[in-house]
Write a protein that holds these residues in place. Sequence first.
Motif, PDB file in Angstrom:
ATOM      1  N   ALA A   1       0.822  -1.210   0.000  1.00 34.47           N
ATOM      2  CA  ALA A   1       0.000   0.000   0.000  1.00 34.47           C
ATOM      3  C   ALA A   1       0.857   1.261   0.000  1.00 34.47           C
ATOM      4  O   ALA A   1       0.557   2.227  -0.718  1.00 34.47           O
ATOM      5  N   VAL A   2       1.917   1.271   0.802  1.00 31.88           N
ATOM      6  CA  VAL A   2       2.787   2.445   0.844  1.00 31.88           C
ATOM      7  C   VAL A   2       3.507   2.627  -0.494  1.00 31.88           C
ATOM      8  O   VAL A   2       3.711   3.758  -0.955  1.00 31.88           O
ATOM      9  N   THR A   3       3.880   1.525  -1.136  1.00 30.16           N
ATOM     10  CA  THR A   3       4.509   1.623  -2.453  1.00 30.16           C
ATOM     11  C   THR A   3       3.565   2.254  -3.462  1.00 30.16           C
ATOM     12  O   THR A   3       3.968   3.130  -4.249  1.00 30.16           O
ATOM     13  N   LEU A   4       2.306   1.842  -3.453  1.00 25.65           N
ATOM     14  CA  LEU A   4       1.318   2.456  -4.346  1.00 25.65           C
ATOM     15  C   LEU A   4       1.133   3.935  -4.030  1.00 25.65           C
ATOM     16  O   LEU A   4       0.967   4.762  -4.949  1.00 25.65           O
ATOM     17  N   THR A   5       1.160   4.291  -2.754  1.00 25.49           N
ATOM     18  CA  THR A   5       1.022   5.693  -2.368  1.00 25.49           C
ATOM     19  C   THR A   5       2.204   6.513  -2.861  1.00 25.49           C
ATOM     20  O   THR A   5       2.030   7.634  -3.354  1.00 25.49           O
ATOM     21  N   ILE A   6       3.407   5.983  -2.727  1.00 29.61           N
ATOM     22  CA  ILE A   6       4.600   6.689  -3.198  1.00 29.61           C
ATOM     23  C   ILE A   6       4.524   6.929  -4.690  1.00 29.61           C
ATOM     24  O   ILE A   6       4.731   8.045  -5.190  1.00 29.61           O
ATOM     25  N   ILE A   7       4.208   5.874  -5.438  1.00 29.07           N
ATOM     26  CA  ILE A   7       4.149   6.001  -6.901  1.00 29.07           C
ATOM     27  C   ILE A   7       3.044   6.967  -7.306  1.00 29.07           C
ATOM     28  O   ILE A   7       3.238   7.842  -8.164  1.00 29.07           O
ATOM     29  N   GLY A   8       1.868   6.815  -6.696  1.00 26.40           N
ATOM     30  CA  GLY A   8       0.741   7.667  -7.076  1.00 26.40           C
ATOM     31  C   GLY A   8       0.938   9.125  -6.718  1.00 26.40           C
ATOM     32  O   GLY A   8       0.651  10.022  -7.518  1.00 26.40           O
ATOM     33  N   ASN A   9       1.458   9.395  -5.513  1.00 25.22           N
ATOM     34  CA  ASN A   9       1.606  10.786  -5.080  1.00 25.22           C
ATOM     35  C   ASN A   9       2.746  11.494  -5.795  1.00 25.22           C
ATOM     36  O   ASN A   9       2.662  12.707  -6.032  1.00 25.22           O
ATOM     37  N   LEU A  10       3.809  10.798  -6.131  1.00 21.39           N
ATOM     38  CA  LEU A  10       4.892  11.443  -6.870  1.00 21.39           C
ATOM     39  C   LEU A  10       4.519  11.663  -8.329  1.00 21.39           C
ATOM     40  O   LEU A  10       5.172  12.444  -9.020  1.00 21.39           O
TER      41      LEU A  10
ATOM     42  N   TRP B   1      12.741   1.774  -3.536  1.00 21.03           N
ATOM     43  CA  TRP B   1      13.825   0.970  -2.973  1.00 21.03           C
ATOM     44  C   TRP B   1      13.978   1.243  -1.478  1.00 21.03           C
ATOM     45  O   TRP B   1      14.149   0.303  -0.686  1.00 21.03           O
ATOM     46  N   ALA B   2      13.910   2.515  -1.080  1.00 20.19           N
ATOM     47  CA  ALA B   2      14.000   2.856   0.342  1.00 20.19           C
ATOM     48  C   ALA B   2      12.828   2.270   1.115  1.00 20.19           C
ATOM     49  O   ALA B   2      12.988   1.788   2.249  1.00 20.19           O
ATOM     50  N   ASN B   3      11.639   2.294   0.515  1.00 22.64           N
ATOM     51  CA  ASN B   3      10.474   1.703   1.169  1.00 22.64           C
ATOM     52  C   ASN B   3      10.641   0.198   1.324  1.00 22.64           C
ATOM     53  O   ASN B   3      10.254  -0.383   2.347  1.00 22.64           O
ATOM     54  N   ASN B   4      11.234  -0.442   0.329  1.00 21.30           N
ATOM     55  CA  ASN B   4      11.488  -1.874   0.416  1.00 21.30           C
ATOM     56  C   ASN B   4      12.464  -2.194   1.540  1.00 21.30           C
ATOM     57  O   ASN B   4      12.293  -3.168   2.282  1.00 21.30           O
ATOM     58  N   LYS B   5      13.493  -1.374   1.688  1.00 18.91           N
ATOM     59  CA  LYS B   5      14.458  -1.581   2.765  1.00 18.91           C
ATOM     60  C   LYS B   5      13.804  -1.369   4.132  1.00 18.91           C
ATOM     61  O   LYS B   5      14.117  -2.062   5.103  1.00 18.91           O
ATOM     62  N   PHE B   6      12.918  -0.406   4.208  1.00 15.14           N
ATOM     63  CA  PHE B   6      12.263  -0.096   5.469  1.00 15.14           C
ATOM     64  C   PHE B   6      11.358  -1.235   5.936  1.00 15.14           C
ATOM     65  O   PHE B   6      11.320  -1.562   7.131  1.00 15.14           O
ATOM     66  N   PHE B   7      10.634  -1.836   5.004  1.00 14.58           N
ATOM     67  CA  PHE B   7       9.690  -2.890   5.362  1.00 14.58           C
ATOM     68  C   PHE B   7      10.289  -4.295   5.221  1.00 14.58           C
ATOM     69  O   PHE B   7       9.568  -5.273   5.386  1.00 14.58           O
ATOM     70  N   ALA B   8      11.590  -4.379   4.916  1.00 18.47           N
ATOM     71  CA  ALA B   8      12.196  -5.699   4.733  1.00 18.47           C
ATOM     72  C   ALA B   8      12.133  -6.489   6.037  1.00 18.47           C
ATOM     73  O   ALA B   8      12.431  -5.952   7.114  1.00 18.47           O
ATOM     74  N   GLN B   9      11.768  -7.746   5.916  1.00 19.75           N
ATOM     75  CA  GLN B   9      11.681  -8.599   7.094  1.00 19.75           C
ATOM     76  C   GLN B   9      13.079  -8.956   7.587  1.00 19.75           C
ATOM     77  O   GLN B   9      13.960  -9.273   6.796  1.00 19.75           O
ATOM     78  N   LYS B  10      13.289  -8.857   8.885  1.00 22.43           N
ATOM     79  CA  LYS B  10      14.569  -9.255   9.472  1.00 22.43           C
ATOM     80  C   LYS B  10      14.555 -10.748   9.758  1.00 22.43           C
ATOM     81  O   LYS B  10      13.541 -11.345  10.045  1.00 22.43           O
ATOM     82  N   ASP B  11      15.730 -11.345   9.676  1.00 26.99           N
ATOM     83  CA  ASP B  11      15.852 -12.784   9.943  1.00 26.99           C
ATOM     84  C   ASP B  11      15.550 -13.075  11.399  1.00 26.99           C
ATOM     85  O   ASP B  11      15.967 -12.333  12.266  1.00 26.99           O
TER      86      ASP B  11
END
Length: 329
Positions: A254-263, A319-329
Amino acid sequence: MSVTSSDSPAASELAASPPRRRRKLQAWEWAPYVFISPFFILFLVFGLFPLLFSMWLAFQTWDPSTGLQGMEWVGIENFKFVLEDDWFQKSLYNTFWIAIVSGLPQHLVAIPLAYFAHTYLRKHRNAVVGVYFLPFITSTVAIALVWNSLFSRDFGVINMALTSIGNFSIAGLHPLAWLFPTTNVDWAQPQYTKWMISSLVFWRYVGWNTVLYLSALQTIPRDLYEAATIDGASSRQQFWHITVPLLRPMMFFAVTLTIIGNLQLFEEPFIITGGTGGINQAGKTAAMHMYNTAFVDSDFGTASAVAWILFVIIGLMTWANNKFFAQKD
């Protein structure tokens, strides 16, 4: 005496066999390719070709009225000009401002709203969510007309509410000109334009995010909540320790869609401001700047450079959003 490979029966049969010919496809075997060909043709004509042409055009200076022969190679000069352009910098600032102010509250409201509808509104959940989703499927032009009426300087409900407060109002005793300049500069302050556009974007897309989070909530097993209830966890603890962690994949989406849509925000500010960007172009986004550069100034080379710079910015933010939400081991 040993037998060589050339004397073996398999080798002799292979040597004796005639060369294989390429089998021709029968007419009926072409049918699947014919059926899927419209997609590839449309993609090549309206997808891949414009993409490659825009990339080539970003390194050219071109006025379409001169024809294709009017193109002139300028290298990276278009990118240098865009990055140093004050109007592009201002439009990019407006884009990020509106994206943050309207995008972040969408998720802060949509997640609790979806959780409340999923937990407490089982019987009327679909009707309530449908009402929240309605602005997303409503025509942008219709919404913009309603918003212009609400924020009208002389007859808008918002200005009437502000002026009715009197001296405690941010406008004092004067109505605000939210979009268009007036002779009184105290009544027309540019920062209010972005708030108006942000309120529209938030109102329109909060229902969409609510539906996304509600669909994710319905996939969480009820056994987890039942076990947590037995262990004495409160509703608040269940929300923070069960719901939110399991919503991370949907939050990323959802945040990825928001980033793409708002920019890429274009329709709402363009229609509300009539394509002008409002007072001192305070509501002009980067996509509007690209549009004006291409279709008003007839500078398609610079407009293509703006498009590719936006593409890079969106890619980096994703890419930054992906890093932020990346699951930790």
